[in-house]
Design a protein around this motif. Structure first.
Motif, PDB file in Angstrom:
ATOM      1  N   HIS A 133     108.879  13.637  55.795  1.00 18.77           N
ATOM      2  CA  HIS A 133     110.091  13.346  55.826  1.00 18.77           C
ATOM      3  C   HIS A 133     111.238  13.855  54.767  1.00 18.77           C
ATOM      4  O   HIS A 133     112.298  14.222  54.719  1.00 18.77           O
ATOM      5  CB  HIS A 133     110.329  11.750  55.647  1.00 18.77           C
ATOM      6  N   ARG A 134     110.795  13.722  53.521  1.00 17.75           N
ATOM      7  CA  ARG A 134     111.347  14.299  52.506  1.00 17.75           C
ATOM      8  C   ARG A 134     111.697  15.866  52.621  1.00 17.75           C
ATOM      9  O   ARG A 134     112.757  16.264  51.920  1.00 17.75           O
ATOM     10  CB  ARG A 134     110.841  14.370  51.063  1.00 17.75           C
ATOM     11  N   LEU A 136     112.097  17.319  55.318  1.00 17.71           N
ATOM     12  CA  LEU A 136     112.825  17.640  56.462  1.00 17.71           C
ATOM     13  C   LEU A 136     114.745  17.962  56.410  1.00 17.71           C
ATOM     14  O   LEU A 136     114.925  17.187  55.275  1.00 17.71           O
ATOM     15  CB  LEU A 136     112.656  16.697  57.605  1.00 17.71           C
ATOM     16  N   ASN A 137     115.167  18.138  57.368  1.00 14.78           N
ATOM     17  CA  ASN A 137     116.653  18.364  57.148  1.00 14.78           C
ATOM     18  C   ASN A 137     117.066  16.991  57.782  1.00 14.78           C
ATOM     19  O   ASN A 137     116.958  16.704  59.245  1.00 14.78           O
ATOM     20  CB  ASN A 137     117.230  19.473  58.126  1.00 14.78           C
ATOM     21  N   ASN A 139     120.058  15.562  57.735  1.00 16.52           N
ATOM     22  CA  ASN A 139     121.676  15.517  58.143  1.00 16.52           C
ATOM     23  C   ASN A 139     121.573  14.924  59.533  1.00 16.52           C
ATOM     24  O   ASN A 139     121.063  15.799  60.602  1.00 16.52           O
ATOM     25  CB  ASN A 139     121.964  16.832  57.980  1.00 16.52           C
ATOM     26  N   GLY A 143     121.204  17.069  63.163  1.00 12.83           N
ATOM     27  CA  GLY A 143     120.275  16.584  64.295  1.00 12.83           C
ATOM     28  C   GLY A 143     120.732  16.548  65.435  1.00 12.83           C
ATOM     29  O   GLY A 143     120.220  16.675  66.791  1.00 12.83           O
ATOM     30  N   TYR A 150     118.205  22.546  61.400  1.00 10.88           N
ATOM     31  CA  TYR A 150     117.463  21.439  61.646  1.00 10.88           C
ATOM     32  C   TYR A 150     116.153  21.739  62.414  1.00 10.88           C
ATOM     33  O   TYR A 150     115.143  21.382  62.151  1.00 10.88           O
ATOM     34  CB  TYR A 150     118.270  20.561  62.446  1.00 10.88           C
ATOM     35  N   GLU A 154     112.311  21.260  61.456  1.00 11.17           N
ATOM     36  CA  GLU A 154     111.355  20.418  62.216  1.00 11.17           C
ATOM     37  C   GLU A 154     110.240  21.489  62.862  1.00 11.17           C
ATOM     38  O   GLU A 154     108.983  20.812  62.624  1.00 11.17           O
ATOM     39  CB  GLU A 154     112.039  20.021  63.456  1.00 11.17           C
TER      40      GLU A 154
ATOM     41  N   ARG B 278     118.435  11.185  70.786  1.00  7.69           N
ATOM     42  CA  ARG B 278     118.130  12.323  69.698  1.00  7.69           C
ATOM     43  C   ARG B 278     117.734  11.626  68.706  1.00  7.69           C
ATOM     44  O   ARG B 278     116.580  11.967  68.048  1.00  7.69           O
ATOM     45  CB  ARG B 278     119.424  12.914  69.419  1.00  7.69           C
ATOM     46  N   MET B 282     114.464  12.239  65.612  1.00  8.89           N
ATOM     47  CA  MET B 282     114.853  12.690  64.454  1.00  8.89           C
ATOM     48  C   MET B 282     114.220  12.084  63.235  1.00  8.89           C
ATOM     49  O   MET B 282     113.728  11.011  63.402  1.00  8.89           O
ATOM     50  CB  MET B 282     116.593  12.559  64.232  1.00  8.89           C
ATOM     51  N   LEU B 303     109.095   7.278  51.247  1.00 10.12           N
ATOM     52  CA  LEU B 303     110.371   6.966  51.896  1.00 10.12           C
ATOM     53  C   LEU B 303     111.117   6.081  51.069  1.00 10.12           C
ATOM     54  O   LEU B 303     110.496   5.146  50.850  1.00 10.12           O
ATOM     55  CB  LEU B 303     109.948   6.529  53.402  1.00 10.12           C
TER      56      LEU B 303
END
Ligand SMILES: Nc1ncnc2c1ncn2[C@@H]1O[C@H](COP(=O)(O)OP(=O)(O)OP(=O)(O)O)[C@@H](O)[C@H]1O
Ligand SMILES: [Mg+2]
Lengths: 284, 415
Positions: A133-134, A136-137, A139, A143, A150, A154, B278, B282, B303
């Protein structure tokens, strides 16, 4: 070699139970350090303190960084004291509100759990993606619009996930729900998930519990690989003595929340206190 | 029908057994009729009931077994999507155009039904984020709906906000309320969370009801009709306004306003569906689901669970607020009566019946629960009964909702 983690007389009580009593130990960078001890000795509690799930009531847990060492206990916030410097109080309240555990993880400490904690309804790959998670993009707009930055992030995360799936041999089960995996596979997936956070120190809580001898052998290879190939420091709690003796560089023995011995496997094996603790004989 | 003999006889025996049970259970109730201090027996009623049970049980026994068996838990194993992106886009566009052209043919009545259905789709999608994705049982969702509706009505009254400004502002306001609710419940789960959120929804309704000076109290407050580039959908323009039909040289019809709201709402729903779909794939959507599965593991992976939870509340609430704006605009009037706990329960039913986390399921359930009562106007006495019956059936055969959420499928990157 330098010290990565330094525990300085860490103590923790639960009501009347002294779970940890002035535990001091240090973990060398790039080593495999094992923590052993009878049931209820306080091993998991020690892990919980290191990884920020419990706040040590006393003592310091120092993680070496490029700059000055970081005290993990402070990351968890603290008691609000009126006469402290205002800035430190604001920080304490902030951490108190937002819970500092994730900050400890972000400082580079990953862990697995004694009773496996996977995201069981999510697929195997998704488990590994959440761990990244940290990186990744995040925003939301990027997305929604599926912007190139992005997509690139991914794709990179997916690549990393499959890289680890290959290592633990689960590529074929990539799209299975994590709950559908066998016990041994779940344990390995949990290790891979912890590794996906790119930690400096990984804490494994009884990784061999419930594994058959074959799986245990694979596990010991994997753990050694983590140290040699991926250059992470490993801290492991384990009851399987032959595994502990074969993989660890350094062993710390806990009993009733106290460190009763530490040293190389040979030294620990020869230590009469350890034998007494395990066999229950009375030494005095 | 080719059916093995043993099964047929077994079905017969079971049916007879069910009939006997029905007789025992209903016999004393329907067969004995009080008469003064005495009673007389009436055998026809219990026998009819028993016969009915016998027949239904027998027919149920004849159905293929696979129809009746509860669905397996992991029925929806992930698989690669069968459609290419352009096919999905084209399909979506066609559906959108087809629905939008309803404006030309549907009557004012059916347009208002359609608006209601779309509003419930929005509400369902919003709550689905909180309950379906993040796993936070929220019984006070109607509060955000109220914030959106009143945000529009009061915003017009006190600040002179128009419809178009109200859409983003009310959504943001509701999102803010979502965060405010999120803070005190950060450490709560399950039942406790449900109770607190329930209370929150009631607080909002009670404030709206009792703060008469500001909100108009139980008498409610007028919400302005929306305008389109300043053109009004009225027979005669108010001061300084221009009526829409005059600009375009059309005949005035009272359905125009509904048609306009329907079109705007349809567009908003389409965008929200896209966004929510989406979101699932994400990082933030995955974090919500991970939080639902195991909060402690989330924290161990770095997280920020606080932020993740608050963002789920805020995102869900702002979609609820959006629905509120359209509700107020289409009704032209808001009052606290519209935001009772029953609304929250209905939206929750939409999410649970549709399938937790499933966008398609939520849409279908919302359509079902809003269109069915309209279609069954004649049987309005039995609506709640049918509603309850459908719930029970779905909970038996599809405990995880009509449509099960399908997990995204990942393949190794090529090259
Ligand atoms: N949250 C808690 N509240 C109260 N007591 C606790 C808590 N967690 C641990 N303890 C107590 O602290 C002591 C140490 O427990 P801990 O789980 O650390 O043991 P362990 O060494 O990991 O044992 P095992 O080998 O069985 O996993 C035990 O006596 C336990 O009952
Ligand atoms: Mg333990």
């Amino acid at each position: 070699m330098s010290t990565l983690l330094d525990l300085n007389s860490v103590s923790l009580q639960f009501g009347g139970i002294i779970a940890l009593n002035r535990v001091s130990l240090s973990v060398e960078e790039g080593s495999i350090t094992a923590i052993i001890g009878p049931n209820g000795a306080g091993k998991t509690t020690l892990f919980n303190c290191i990884t920020g799930f419990y706040r040590a009531q006393d003592g310091q847990i120092l993680l070496s960084t490029k700059h000055k060492p970081l005290d993990l206990v402070q990351l968890l916030g603290g008691k609000f004291r009126l006469f402290d410097a205002p800035w430190s109080n604001i920080k304490k309240v902030f951490y108190g509100f937002f819970g500092g555990t994730h900050l400890v993880a972000r400082a580079g400490i990953a862990r697995t759990f004694q009773n496996i904690r996977l995201f069981s309804e999510m697929t195997v790959v998704e488990n590994l993606l959440v761990a990244q998670h940290r990186h990744l993009n995040r925003n939301v707009l990027a997305g929604f619009l599926n912007l190139p930055g992005y997509r690139k992030a991914e794709a990179k995360a997916l690549e990393c996930a499959f890289f680890w799936l290959d290592i633990i041999g689960l590529s074929d089960l990539a799209n299975q729900p994590a709950a559908a995996l066998s016990y041994g596979n779940q344990r390995r997936l949990e290790i891979a998930r912890a590794m996906c956070t790119e930690p400096r120190l990984i804490c494994l809580d009884e990784p061999a519990a419930g594994l058959n001898p074959n799986e245990t052998d694979q596990l010991s290879l994997l753990v050694k690989r983590l140290r040699d190939e991926f250059k992470v420091t490993v801290l492991v709690i384990e009851h399987d003595m032959s595994l502990v003796m074969s993989i660890s560089d350094h062993i710390v023995v806990l009993n009733y929340g106290e460190v009763i011995a530490k040293g190389s496997p040979k030294e620990v094996q020869a230590n009469p206190k350890v034998l007494a603790a395990y066999l229950g004989s009375d030494e005095d | 029908m080719n059916m093995s003999r043993p099964r047929l006889s077994k079905t017969l025996v079971l049916s007879a057994f069910a009939a006997v049970v029905a007789l025992i259970l209903t016999g004393p109730l329907s067969g004995l009729v009080l008469e003064g201090y005495d009673f007389k027996t009436r055998f026809s009623a219990p026998l009819q009931i028993a016969a009915f049970v016998l027949i239904v049980r027998f027919i149920a026994g004849l159905l293929p077994e696979s129809w009746l068996a509860p669905r397996q838990k992991n029925e929806a194993a992930p698989r690669a999507t069968r459609f290419k992106t352009w096919q999905l886009v084209l399909g979506g566009l066609l559906v959108y155009i087809a629905l939008a052209s309803l404006v030309l043919i549907a009557s004012k009545y059916w347009l208002s039904v359609g608006i209601l259905a779309l509003i419930y789709i929005l509400l369902g999608l919003g709550l689905n984020i909180v309950v379906g994705f993040a796993g936070l049982l929220d019984l006070g969702f109607v509060g955000f709906y109220a914030v959106g509706a009143y945000g529009y009505a009061l915003g017009h009254q006190y600040l002179g906000l128009g419809f178009w400004a109200a859409i983003p502002l009310a959504a943001m306001l509701a999102g803010l309320f979502g965060m405010i609710l999120g803070f005190p419940v950060l450490r709560m789960h399950g039942d406790y969370l449900a109770i607190v959120t329930l209370g929150f929804g009631e607080i909002i309704r009670l404030v709206l009801n009792n703060w008469i000076a500001f909100t108009g109290g139980p008498n409610g407050i007028d919400a302005p009709a929306p305008t389109f580039f300043g053109w009004e959908f009225k027979a005669n323009a108010t001061q300084g306004g221009v009526p829409f039909h005059e600009v375009w040289g059309l005949d005035y019809s009272s359905g125009m306003l509904d048609g306009f709201i329907f079109l705007v709402l349809l567009t908003v729903v389409a965008l929200v569906i896209y966004a929510v779909t989406r979101l699932r794939g994400m990082p933030i959507g995955r974090a919500w689901e991970a939080l639902r599965e195991d909060e402690i593991a989330c924290r161990s992976l770095g997280l920020n669970h606080v932020f993740t939870k608050l963002s789920a509340f805020a995102m869900g609430a702002s979609i609820g607020g959006l629905a509120g704006v359209f509700f107020a605009a289409s009704q032209g009037f808001v009052s606290p009566v519209s935001f009772s706990f029953f609304e929250s329960a209905l939206v929750l039913a939409i999410v649970v019946l549709g399938g937790l986390g499933s966008v398609t399921g939520v849409i279908l359930a919302a359509l079902f629960l809003t269109l069915m009562p309209e279609a069954l106007r004649e049987f309005s006495d039995y609506r709640i009964l049918i509603f309850g019956f459908a719930m029970v059936l779905i909970m038996i055969w599809r405990p995880r909702g009509m449509i099960q959420q399908r997990r995204p499928f990942f393949t190794r990157a090529k090259g």
